[in-house]
Scaffold this active site. Structure first.
Site, PDB file in Angstrom:
ATOM      1  N   LEU A 137     -60.144  93.797   3.400  1.00 21.58           N
ATOM      2  CA  LEU A 137     -61.052  94.943   3.434  1.00 21.58           C
ATOM      3  C   LEU A 137     -62.359  94.602   4.138  1.00 21.58           C
ATOM      4  CD1 LEU A 137     -60.936  96.676  -0.050  1.00 21.58           C
ATOM      5  CD2 LEU A 137     -60.236  97.581   2.161  1.00 21.58           C
ATOM      6  N   GLY A 138     -62.572  93.314   4.355  1.00 24.38           N
ATOM      7  CA  GLY A 138     -63.837  92.918   4.965  1.00 24.38           C
ATOM      8  C   GLY A 138     -64.916  92.624   3.939  1.00 24.38           C
ATOM      9  N   TYR A 157     -52.062  80.645  11.247  1.00 25.73           N
ATOM     10  CA  TYR A 157     -51.318  81.873  10.979  1.00 25.73           C
ATOM     11  C   TYR A 157     -51.298  82.217   9.486  1.00 25.73           C
ATOM     12  CZ  TYR A 157     -49.668  82.558  15.748  1.00 25.73           C
ATOM     13  OH  TYR A 157     -49.603  82.823  17.095  1.00 25.73           O
ATOM     14  N   ASP A 191     -64.643  83.078   6.476  1.00 31.11           N
ATOM     15  CA  ASP A 191     -65.773  83.925   6.077  1.00 31.11           C
ATOM     16  C   ASP A 191     -67.104  83.168   6.137  1.00 31.11           C
ATOM     17  OD1 ASP A 191     -64.836  86.500   5.721  1.00 31.11           O
ATOM     18  OD2 ASP A 191     -64.044  86.076   3.724  1.00 31.11           O
ATOM     19  N   LYS A 236     -58.186 109.945  -0.912  1.00 33.20           N
ATOM     20  CA  LYS A 236     -57.697 109.684  -2.262  1.00 33.20           C
ATOM     21  C   LYS A 236     -58.543 108.634  -2.996  1.00 33.20           C
ATOM     22  CE  LYS A 236     -54.232 112.413  -2.611  1.00 33.20           C
ATOM     23  NZ  LYS A 236     -54.435 113.532  -3.531  1.00 33.20           N
ATOM     24  N   GLN A 272     -60.094 104.090  -8.550  1.00 33.29           N
ATOM     25  CA  GLN A 272     -60.212 104.206 -10.009  1.00 33.29           C
ATOM     26  C   GLN A 272     -59.393 103.124 -10.699  1.00 33.29           C
ATOM     27  OE1 GLN A 272     -59.404 108.184 -11.512  1.00 33.29           O
ATOM     28  NE2 GLN A 272     -59.911 109.058  -9.535  1.00 33.29           N
ATOM     29  N   CYS A 289     -62.116  71.075  22.637  1.00 34.37           N
ATOM     30  CA  CYS A 289     -61.349  70.108  21.851  1.00 34.37           C
ATOM     31  C   CYS A 289     -60.010  69.813  22.524  1.00 34.37           C
ATOM     32  CB  CYS A 289     -61.214  70.589  20.414  1.00 34.37           C
ATOM     33  SG  CYS A 289     -61.010  69.200  19.275  1.00 34.37           S
ATOM     34  N   LEU A 290     -58.902  70.374  22.028  1.00 29.43           N
ATOM     35  CA  LEU A 290     -57.624  70.152  22.697  1.00 29.43           C
ATOM     36  C   LEU A 290     -57.690  70.630  24.146  1.00 29.43           C
ATOM     37  CD1 LEU A 290     -54.741  69.142  22.127  1.00 29.43           C
ATOM     38  CD2 LEU A 290     -54.107  71.493  21.694  1.00 29.43           C
ATOM     39  N   GLY A 291     -58.440  71.682  24.404  1.00 28.88           N
ATOM     40  CA  GLY A 291     -58.608  72.199  25.763  1.00 28.88           C
ATOM     41  C   GLY A 291     -59.268  71.164  26.662  1.00 28.88           C
ATOM     42  N   HIS A 330     -66.853  71.604  19.038  1.00 27.78           N
ATOM     43  CA  HIS A 330     -66.593  73.047  18.933  1.00 27.78           C
ATOM     44  C   HIS A 330     -67.913  73.822  18.976  1.00 27.78           C
ATOM     45  CE1 HIS A 330     -62.306  72.911  17.572  1.00 27.78           C
ATOM     46  NE2 HIS A 330     -62.663  71.674  17.291  1.00 27.78           N
ATOM     47  N   GLU A 338     -68.365  76.836  19.340  1.00 28.72           N
ATOM     48  CA  GLU A 338     -68.221  78.172  18.748  1.00 28.72           C
ATOM     49  C   GLU A 338     -68.702  78.238  17.306  1.00 28.72           C
ATOM     50  OE1 GLU A 338     -65.776  76.084  19.431  1.00 28.72           O
ATOM     51  OE2 GLU A 338     -64.032  76.294  18.108  1.00 28.72           O
TER      52      GLU A 338
HETATM   53  N1  GLN Z   1     -55.199  67.961  18.212  1.00 28.81           N
HETATM   54  C1  GLN Z   1     -56.365  67.407  18.804  1.00 28.81           C
HETATM   55  C2  GLN Z   1     -56.957  66.295  17.975  1.00 28.81           C
HETATM   56  O1  GLN Z   1     -56.644  66.161  16.829  1.00 28.81           O
HETATM   57  C3  GLN Z   1     -57.404  68.483  19.074  1.00 28.81           C
HETATM   58  C4  GLN Z   1     -57.979  69.068  17.836  1.00 28.81           C
HETATM   59  C5  GLN Z   1     -58.698  70.377  18.075  1.00 28.81           C
HETATM   60  O2  GLN Z   1     -58.503  71.021  19.104  1.00 28.81           O
HETATM   61  N2  GLN Z   1     -59.502  70.799  17.123  1.00 28.81           N
HETATM   62  O3  GLN Z   1     -57.753  65.548  18.460  1.00 28.81           O
END
Ligand code: GLN
Length: 538
Positions: free
Chosen positions: A16-17, A55, A72, A189, A194, A383-385, A509, A511
């Site tokens: 529901l957020g 997932y 959250d 509704k 309730q 990271c993995l990228g 990261h 982000e």
């Molecule tokens: N799987 C990679 C590692 O463990 C990258 C982890 C990630 O992208 N957070 O180093």
């Protein structure tokens, strides 16, 4: 003033957020000049969500102190702009672990250890913990799950006990429900609401405020009806209509007087109107983009939006800061091949290659990066990228055909990404990665330095593998620059390609630290580069 406690529960359905409502209320109270923190109690048995597949439960958010937490907490940080910590996220598993460990130590010798009082006492101790630091005026506690679930019962019981134990006026409960619209009957509704409030009352908790998620305005009559049947004061039923952006919700809640109700109920003498100037500036920018750009997000969990929540939100923050709307195109890395990569990335102004674990989809990421690098498309690898951009460079520029990460190919002759030394000894999987904020030193003449505008930065981490220092010189000679390193360990944190318009891979990261009022410098630079690319292509 005593620290005040606000509990937020949810009813009828999940998703529901609640997190957004908690964060929005937190934002409003903070904007009134109060010191606020938000914590989340999750009913599952895992000690933390670090071992869950995205997932299952969406992104795993990482705090400065290296806690792997519920997503959250990302919302809490983005709305409040203040860091959270391990103490802000508690699971049933953590509660039981503490109690059972204490039982083995003999702390309860002679006694039967039970849900009430031992588990509920531990829940209460943790619910009050942040409030005892003296740092906060208000502690908001979001109870995960839905009221009525078997799993969240001990949390609701602990909350009931606290409402009984704490001085009058120091504690309140906000219940969030869904008020569905039946299109066949053209009717809104209230019955599920309730029932869910009845369930809460069965557990001995009387909500003070009911927030109703709805797709259609409720109107005064329905609000009054809900108030009457759910035993809350008229005026204490708040409408939460679907909003155009989650960042609009604080303003909507303010328009419904939620913050005013809360300060009154808690006896907080604070009559300031919330100062949301910077927040509104951000919203104005978000609402009025001058351009639209197309950015690809290449990853293996793209089917679930929440899997890359912080990345998606960082795009929103950076887009608003650059005056453009970022249209994110999710691309499943498993599907990317050398033959279809040009088709898959057609029309993309920039490409972000996402973090991830395990071998699935890694080759697809490498194909994508190969294409991006050769075609001058702005690239951000996280990271993995980042690890895959190192592997790609090793294969296609340095000429080591089977170069790889040992996560993908343990038998490669060129393990350019390898398990960190301390990880080789680690057998346990939970909470054992390199986690949390570490310092990174940037090279003065690098793009990374230009982006951050400072030599020393702190970003958060979550990984087991690293850039293999053995090959550092080969990469440097070959043109891929290690522009950021950990000053203590020498671990490579940033790589970049000076011959490319924008090609940056980061082991950390960025982000996790981006907020609307303080967008990540790296995301901002990446979006700006993508915008420049879009203009050039036009
Ligand atoms: N799987 C990679 C590692 O463990 C990258 C982890 C990630 O992208 N957070 O180093």
């Amino acid at each position: 003033m005593n620290t005040k406690f606000v509990f937020i529960t949810g009813g009828v359905v999940s998703s529901l957020g609640k997190g957004i409502i908690a964060a929005s209320l937190g934002k409003l109270l903070q904007a009134r000049g109060l010191k606020v923190t938000i914590q989340k109690f999750d009913p599952y048995i895992n000690i933390d969500p670090g071992t869950l597949n995205p997932y299952e439960h969406g992104e795993c958010f990482v705090t400065d102190d290296g806690a792997e937490t519920d997503l959250d907490l990302g919302h809490y940080e983005r709305f409040l702009g203040v860091p959270t910590s391990q103490a802000n996220n508690v699971t049933t598993g953590r509660i039981y672990h503490t109690v059972i460990t204490r039982e083995r130590e003999g702390a309860y010798l002679g006694k039967t250890v039970q849900i009430v009082p031992h588990i509920t006492d531990e829940i209460k101790r943790r619910m009050l913990l942040l409030g005892q630091s003296g740092e906060y005026d208000v502690v908001l506690t979001e109870i995960g799950g839905t009221v009525g679930d078997m799993e969240s019962q001990p949390f609701v019981e602990a909350m009931r006990q606290l409402q009984w134990e704490l001085p009058d006026g120091d504690c309140m409960c906000i219940h969030l429900t869904l008020v569905p619209y039946l299109s066949a009957a053209h009717e809104i509704k209230t019955k599920p609401t309730q029932h869910s409030v009845q369930m809460l009352q069965h557990a001995g908790v009387m909500p003070d405020v009911i927030v109703c998620r709805t797709e259609h305005p409720l109107g005064a009559d329905l609000k009054r009806k809900i108030a009457l049947f759910c035993n809350v004061k008229p005026g204490h039923v708040i409408e939460s209509l679907d909003a155009w952006s989650i960042y609009q919700v604080p303003l909507n809640m303010h328009a419904e007087h939620l913050d005013e109700l809360v300060v009154r109920k808690l006896g907080i003498e604070n009559f300031n109107a919330p100062d949301l100037t910077r927040w509104k500036d951000f919203l104005d920018n978000l609402r009025n983009p001058k351009e639209t750009i197309n950015v690809a997000l290449v990853g293996k969990y793209v089917a679930l939006q929440d899997a890359y929540k912080s990345i998606q939100e960082s795009f929103v923050h950076a887009g608003a800061a650059c005056g453009c709307k970022v249209k994110v195109h999710s691309i499943l890395s498993d599907d990317v091949t050398a033959d279809n990569v040009a088709e898959k990335l057609k029309g993309m102004d920039g490409v972000l290659v996402a973090p991830g674990f395990g071998e699935r989809g890694l080759e697809g990421k490498i194909h994508a990066i190969h294409y991006i690098r050769e075609n001058g498309i702005p690239f951000l690898g996280i990271c993995l990228g980042m690890q895959m951009c190192v592997a790609e460079y090793a294969r296609n520029v340095l000429g080591w055909a089977d170069a790889s990460s040992t996560e993908l190919n343990p038998n490669t002759t060129h393990p350019v990404i390898d398990l960190m030394e301390e990880q080789k000894k680690t057998k346990l999987k939970g909470g054992t990665m390199r986690l949390g904020a570490y310092e990174c030193k940037l090279k003065k003449d690098s793009l990374a330095y230009k982006i951050y505008g400072t030599e020393t930065i702190q970003e958060r981490h979550r990984h087991r593998y690293e850039f293999n220092g053995k090959y550092a010189e080969d990469f440097a000679k070959g043109g891929l620059v290690a522009s950021g390193t950990n000053p203590k360990t020498g671990l490579v944190e940033v790589v970049e390609l000076p011959t490319h318009p924008f090609f940056v891979g980061v082991q950390f990261h960025p982000e996790y630290k981006s907020t609307p009022e303080r967008p990540s410098p790296l995301f901002k630079a990446f979006i700006q580069a993508s915008l420049d690319n879009a203009k050039k292509r036009k």
